[in-house]
Design a protein around this motif. Structure first.
Motif, PDB file in Angstrom:
ATOM      1  N   ASN A 185       0.772  -0.965   0.042  1.00  0.00           N
ATOM      2  CA  ASN A 185       0.018   0.071   0.023  1.00  0.00           C
ATOM      3  C   ASN A 185       0.691   1.434  -0.023  1.00  0.00           C
ATOM      4  O   ASN A 185       0.332   2.092   0.306  1.00  0.00           O
ATOM      5  N   VAL A 213       1.875   4.475  -1.130  1.00  0.00           N
ATOM      6  CA  VAL A 213       1.340   5.191  -2.151  1.00  0.00           C
ATOM      7  C   VAL A 213       2.419   5.862  -3.328  1.00  0.00           C
ATOM      8  O   VAL A 213       1.845   5.776  -4.466  1.00  0.00           O
ATOM      9  N   ASN A 250       1.940   5.148  -7.246  1.00  0.00           N
ATOM     10  CA  ASN A 250       1.870   6.148  -8.077  1.00  0.00           C
ATOM     11  C   ASN A 250       3.020   6.211  -9.329  1.00  0.00           C
ATOM     12  O   ASN A 250       2.708   6.585 -10.471  1.00  0.00           O
ATOM     13  N   ARG A 288      -2.987   3.048  -9.753  1.00  0.00           N
ATOM     14  CA  ARG A 288      -3.516   4.147  -9.581  1.00  0.00           C
ATOM     15  C   ARG A 288      -5.041   4.231  -8.905  1.00  0.00           C
ATOM     16  O   ARG A 288      -5.258   5.032  -7.924  1.00  0.00           O
ATOM     17  N   VAL A 348      -4.446   3.519  -5.206  1.00  0.00           N
ATOM     18  CA  VAL A 348      -4.119   4.707  -4.679  1.00  0.00           C
ATOM     19  C   VAL A 348      -5.419   5.412  -4.188  1.00  0.00           C
ATOM     20  O   VAL A 348      -5.729   5.928  -2.987  1.00  0.00           O
TER      21      VAL A 348
END
Length: 282
Positions: free
Chosen positions: A10, A12, A16, A54, A57
């Motif tokens: 996880n 982020v 990304n 994405r 996220v």
């Protein structure tokens, strides 16, 4: 990035970055050419990785929202849900508050927008009626009403509402992009071109602006510029599904109307259909 995500699924920043790397891989593969079937396989896999990363996220932002939804954080939560394309969650968070306060543009605008994006046009129309009765419609509200009226075929009233929106706040980005949407809907290339060029001068970094630029360039036959604008759109927001749909529609248009060498015509047309399916699946 993949090594990081193996231990921190996880993370982020890694998600990304992986999304952008995957998009660059897809674009570089497409622009370089080569064996068509292999090219599409690489592009398909890259787009799937980009979108999946994405979307994770965005889902983390929604799922990680802390505390119960209240009047103090309702709009913030709705904005996060809308950004993530979780329109039903935004609607659920806003509908009760809207019924209690029919004259609050901050609530009504978000609620009606979410309903339209969710394909709940009749609900959006009913909510707009409540909004109008509150007699406190702002510029974005008039623009949203223009979209609703256009969808019902009442083009005269739609144009009047759009004029009202522009008179109220011609600099509002929601109003300006709604105006672009209506120009695209009625296939008014001249108006859309002017709107998109003006948007590019003021907010050329926004995904929605590059989406309309890509559409304009496609309509006027500037296909290289259209491609560049599409890439900018997705690099800025890999989950912009409108852009994928537009790219798929473009491929179908080429299949239907393109000029191909007779010897390879069937394969060329099939490649465009396969390209469209790749975009739609992404």
């Amino acid at each position: 990035c993949e090594d990081v995500l193996t231990t921190e699924p996880n993370n982020v920043q890694a998600l990304n970055l992986l999304s952008v790397i995957s998009l660059q891989k897809a674009f570089n593969t497409y622009n370089r050419g080569g064996d068509r079937e292999e090219t599409l396989k690489v592009i398909d896999a890259a787009f799937r990785t980009a979108v999946t990363s994405r979307n994770k996220v965005l889902a983390l932002k929604v799922d990680g929202f802390s505390g119960p939804i209240s009047d103090d954080n309702r709009l913030k939560y709705a904005d996060i849900c809308i950004e993530a394309g979780r329109y039903s969650l935004a609607i659920d968070a806003l509908i009760g508050a809207s019924l209690k306060n029919t004259a609050d543009p901050a609530i009504a605008d978000r609620l009606i927008y979410a309903m339209l994006r969710a394909g709940r046009n009749k609900d959006a129309g009913r909510q707009m009626e409540i909004y109008l009765k509150g007699n406190n419609v702002d510029a974005l509200g008039h623009a949203l009403n223009a979209i609703i009226l256009a969808s019902t075929g009442d083009l005269v009233k739609s144009q009047n509402e759009m004029k009202e929106a522009l008179l109220s706040d011609s600099e509002n980005m929601g109003v300006r992009t709604a105006n672009a949407y209506l120009a695209l809907r009625r296939n008014d290339s001249a108006a859309l071109t002017k709107i998109a060029v003006d948007l590019a001068k003021d907010a050329g970094q926004l995904p929605v602006v590059n989406y309309y630029l890509s559409t304009v360039y496609n309509q006027i036959g500037e296909y290289e510029l259209s491609r560049q604008a599409a890439e900018k759109t997705l690099l800025a927001e890999p989950s912009c599904y409108d852009m994928f749909i537009q790219m798929g529609n473009k491929a179908i248009n080429i299949a239907l109307n393109g000029k191909f060498e007779e010897a390879n015509k069937a394969k060329s047309i099939q490649f465009q259909y396969d390209t469209a399916m790749t975009m739609f699946q992404a």
